[in-house]
Design a protein around this motif. Structure first.
Motif, PDB file in Angstrom:
ATOM      1  N   LYS A 171      -3.032 -13.774   0.890  1.00 60.43           N
ATOM      2  CA  LYS A 171      -3.223 -12.971   1.095  1.00 60.43           C
ATOM      3  C   LYS A 171      -2.818 -12.051   0.431  1.00 60.43           C
ATOM      4  CE  LYS A 171      -0.464 -14.054   5.358  1.00 60.43           C
ATOM      5  NZ  LYS A 171      -0.323 -15.291   5.015  1.00 60.43           N
ATOM      6  N   ILE A 172      -3.825 -10.583   0.485  1.00 57.97           N
ATOM      7  CA  ILE A 172      -3.317  -9.374  -0.007  1.00 57.97           C
ATOM      8  C   ILE A 172      -2.159  -8.422   1.387  1.00 57.97           C
ATOM      9  CG2 ILE A 172      -4.807  -9.530  -1.623  1.00 57.97           C
ATOM     10  CD1 ILE A 172      -6.891  -7.696  -0.247  1.00 57.97           C
ATOM     11  N   PHE A 173      -2.204  -7.216   0.341  1.00 59.78           N
ATOM     12  CA  PHE A 173      -0.803  -6.088   1.185  1.00 59.78           C
ATOM     13  C   PHE A 173      -1.791  -4.923   0.798  1.00 59.78           C
ATOM     14  CE2 PHE A 173       0.858 -10.291  -0.643  1.00 59.78           C
ATOM     15  CZ  PHE A 173       1.683 -10.671   1.232  1.00 59.78           C
ATOM     16  N   VAL A 174      -2.095  -3.939   1.936  1.00 63.44           N
ATOM     17  CA  VAL A 174      -1.903  -3.182   2.358  1.00 63.44           C
ATOM     18  C   VAL A 174      -0.459  -1.888   2.388  1.00 63.44           C
ATOM     19  CG1 VAL A 174      -3.046  -0.811   3.331  1.00 63.44           C
ATOM     20  CG2 VAL A 174      -4.388  -3.492   3.891  1.00 63.44           C
ATOM     21  N   VAL A 175      -0.762  -0.685   1.146  1.00 60.84           N
ATOM     22  CA  VAL A 175       0.226   0.269   1.213  1.00 60.84           C
ATOM     23  C   VAL A 175      -0.332   1.399   1.004  1.00 60.84           C
ATOM     24  CG1 VAL A 175       0.766  -0.333  -1.547  1.00 60.84           C
ATOM     25  CG2 VAL A 175       2.792   0.046  -0.484  1.00 60.84           C
ATOM     26  N   GLY A 176       0.469   2.481   1.203  1.00 59.54           N
ATOM     27  CA  GLY A 176       0.178   3.728   1.434  1.00 59.54           C
ATOM     28  C   GLY A 176       0.773   4.770   2.402  1.00 59.54           C
ATOM     29  N   ASN A 177       0.824   6.016   2.577  1.00 65.19           N
ATOM     30  CA  ASN A 177       1.057   6.870   2.689  1.00 65.19           C
ATOM     31  C   ASN A 177       1.526   6.782   4.171  1.00 65.19           C
ATOM     32  OD1 ASN A 177      -1.006   7.526   4.221  1.00 65.19           O
ATOM     33  ND2 ASN A 177      -0.996   9.608   3.134  1.00 65.19           N
TER      34      ASN A 177
END
Length: 380
Positions: A171-177
């Motif tokens: 897995k990779i991960f999406v981080v944001g606003n």
């Protein structure tokens, strides 16, 4: 097939209804049965649950009728949660009947939400507890609704020697606003980032569905959800840029293709250093639905449960040639059926999902677990 074992610890939960009134001075008086209102089925057994039988019924919860002493139907909503406080929960089913089937897929989804894992390389436990309760209410489900909740039924959940398939995909991960407004957690917090999964170990092509609920989306991709170390961003000059290409040094925050928010399928290739997003809305189509194969019946997304759902009348149809399918954007480019009739979805298959008998159903589509997409169909 890898297995998950669920053990029901408690099965009795009482409703304690009290009289209450709404803002219009409209009063309901609750009059429960002399013995109280309780779950009436016993569930003190061990269940071996696997993805291969995800569409099977794991348990049918049954409870006594609530009496609000008014000539109006009482509605019941069965809720499942990974936390006893029910700060967040999934709706298993809604209807006027005093019973509800809980499928293997429902159980697996709650186990994932509870963070259960038996990978020795992680700190996650391999046993824990998930919870069920029933909400009874009368009146419109807004404004003048009068409701009462049952006590919580605790269910012990154990993963034996092997983890459920798909839980350990790379897995990779999406981080944001968008994390707060999307119902995931706190903005720009790695621990709350949304996972994307590769198909297998060594594969660098990741995918997942993400509710990017922001008017001006900005985000990055993380190799792990513990820090920003090694993060990927866009190669453009300004934050919120979408170029479709990634870089790990000198990057800016990535954006969506049209600069707007929505429910996206996100594809990232960390070897090719590319990414793409396709905005989707979901519906069901098929000769079991009121509009047949001519048009979709739209589903509604719930950010609290991370699922799409719709309630509609369906007719009996036999798979694989008949029934229903899920598709995005009123087109066939992105569609799901069920090849093995196991409650897990298969992309662009010619296998439809059968409907056992005529009736009113609630259909739920869960795309929140990357590459482990599931659904449930519950008769009301």
């Amino acid at each position: 097939m890898k297995k998950i074992t669920f053990v029901f610890l408690a099965c009795i939960a009482l409703f304690n209804f009290t009289s209450c009134s709404d803002d219009d001075g409209f009063t309901y008086t609750a009059k429960p049965d002399p013995e109280g209102i309780a779950f009436t089925n016993s569930t003190l057994e061990t269940y071996n649950l696997t993805a291969s039988n995800a569409s099977n019924i794991a348990e049918r919860l049954v409870w006594n009728a609530a009496n609000f002493s008014v000539q109006t139907p009482v509605n019941y909503e069965v809720q499942g949660s990974s936390v006893e406080s029910f700060e967040s929960f999934s709706v298993i089913g809604v209807g006027t009947q005093t019973n509800q089937a809980v499928t293997v897929a429902n159980m697996l989804a709650l186990a994932r939400e509870a963070g259960l894992d038996n990978d020795p390389t992680t700190a996650a436990p391999n046993n824990g507890t998930v919870y069920f309760r029933v909400r009874a209410y009368v009146g419109a489900d807004a404004g003048n609704v009068v409701e009462q909740l049952s006590e919580v039924m605790a269910v012990s959940v154990t993963l034996p020697e092997e983890a459920e398939e798909g839980l350990d995909l790379p897995k990779i991960f999406v981080v944001g606003n968008f994390l707060a407004s999307g119902g995931y957690g706190t903005d720009w917090t790695p621990a709350d980032a949304v996972p994307l999964a590769a198909a297998a170990e060594g594969n660098t092509a990741y995918e997942g569905y993400v509710f990017i609920n922001s008017e001006t989306p900005e985000f990055k991709f993380l190799p792990a959800n513990t820090s920003f170390d090694g993060d990927y961003g866009d190669t453009g000059a300004d934050n919120g840029t979408f170029s479709g290409t990634l870089v790990q040094e000198g990057e800016v925050n990535a954006g969506t293709p049209d600069g707007t928010g929505g429910y996206y399928i996100v594809n990232v290739d960390t070897d090719a250093l590319t990414y793409d997003l396709t905005k989707t809305s979901w519906g069901v189509i098929g000769n079991a639905t009121p509009t047949g194969w001519d048009s979709d019946t739209d589903m509604v997304y719930d950010s609290a449960t991370k699922t799409w759902s719709v309630t509609l009348d369906l007719t009996e149809q036999e798979a694989p040639d008949n029934g229903i399918k899920f598709r995005a954007n009123d087109a066939w480019d992105i569609n799901f059926g069920d090849t093995d009739a196991d409650g897990t979805l298969d992309f662009n298959t010619n296998q439809n999902i059968g409907i056992p008998e005529d009736g009113n159903y609630t259909i739920t589509l869960d795309l929140s677990n990357p590459r482990q997409y599931t659904y449930s169909i519950s008769k009301n």
